[in-house]
Design an enzyme around this catalytic site. Sequence first.
Site, PDB file in Angstrom:
ATOM      1  N   ASP A 163      37.653  36.919  35.041  1.00  0.00           N
ATOM      2  CA  ASP A 163      36.723  36.299  35.978  1.00  0.00           C
ATOM      3  C   ASP A 163      35.275  36.519  35.569  1.00  0.00           C
ATOM      4  O   ASP A 163      34.968  37.315  34.669  1.00  0.00           O
ATOM      5  CB  ASP A 163      36.927  36.885  37.379  1.00  0.00           C
ATOM      6  CG  ASP A 163      38.187  36.380  38.054  1.00  0.00           C
ATOM      7  OD1 ASP A 163      38.722  35.347  37.614  1.00  0.00           O
ATOM      8  OD2 ASP A 163      38.628  37.022  39.028  1.00  0.00           O
ATOM      9  N   TYR A 199      44.252  47.094  31.268  1.00  0.00           N
ATOM     10  CA  TYR A 199      42.930  46.986  31.885  1.00  0.00           C
ATOM     11  C   TYR A 199      42.413  48.374  32.245  1.00  0.00           C
ATOM     12  O   TYR A 199      43.182  49.258  32.638  1.00  0.00           O
ATOM     13  CB  TYR A 199      42.995  46.145  33.163  1.00  0.00           C
ATOM     14  CG  TYR A 199      43.064  44.657  32.942  1.00  0.00           C
ATOM     15  CD1 TYR A 199      41.901  43.888  32.895  1.00  0.00           C
ATOM     16  CD2 TYR A 199      44.287  44.007  32.783  1.00  0.00           C
ATOM     17  CE1 TYR A 199      41.965  42.513  32.697  1.00  0.00           C
ATOM     18  CE2 TYR A 199      44.359  42.635  32.588  1.00  0.00           C
ATOM     19  CZ  TYR A 199      43.192  41.900  32.544  1.00  0.00           C
ATOM     20  OH  TYR A 199      43.249  40.541  32.344  1.00  0.00           O
TER      21      TYR A 199
END
Length: 291
Positions: free
Chosen positions: A66, A130
């Site tokens: 994003d 992540y």
Amino acid sequence: MGSCGAVGSVRARYLVFLQYLGTDFNGVAAVRGNPRAVGVLNFLEEAAKRLNSVDPVRFTISSRTDAGVHALSNAAHLDIQRRPGQSPFSPEVVAKALNTHLKHPAIRVLKAFRVPNDFHARHAATSRTYQYRLATGCSWPNQLPVFEQNVCWALQTEYLDMAAMQEAAQHLLGTHDFSAFQSAGSPVTNTVRTLRRVSVSPGPASPFVLPEGSRRLQFWTLEFESQSFLYRQVRRMTAVLVAVGLGILAPTQVKVILESQDPLGKYQARVAPARGLFLKSVLYDNFGPTS
């Protein structure tokens, strides 16, 4: 590995690993028809024009990130079709050309590989990891050192209960329906994922932060590994674990939230800020940025 498009021409597919600081971008995906928004792939596709492919070069990204999310190592595949009689570029030439012609300093191609023409950067990935960076000890947001701006979530608290967060994280391990942690807007219908690893640990500050500037601060790293994740799953899991660390939730409530499969609940609907999230790695069976 080659296939013909225009008569006598050869199409070659490449896998590239790239990193970027996501602050200036509207995500990694290319943005079309909006001059006020730009994605990482807009710059890569512009740079790829200099490779003079017969057909326009389009990148297929492994992991969509994003706006404001960073990548230490993401991956994408692209096809380059040279004119008849021209040999395919070597992977080294592709990586060098893209870096030479990139027009944004916050993007870098780490390495390129020649791959079979049926290789798919998203489907072939075997693991994604992540990292989420937190900072405690900030009395107000602008107390964060300059070199930590936009790369961590500064919490206005002196203390996080790491033991409670670690206990809560264990409820997320394994194979579950993670729909409680998926944000709206995803076309994915299968919300079952396997979280292979999750950790909560002290993390380093930027090496450019002076000791006197970081003495009052403590940095923490949350790390999540899975083959794939749902839309905003990592940021929503992070927000819930932070709520545990702040004493707002008990560790056992994370299990209740997970089993509720309700993405609109009071706590799981919260999304941690994009700026603290890094895509650390995308792994494949035979390729990697350090191979």
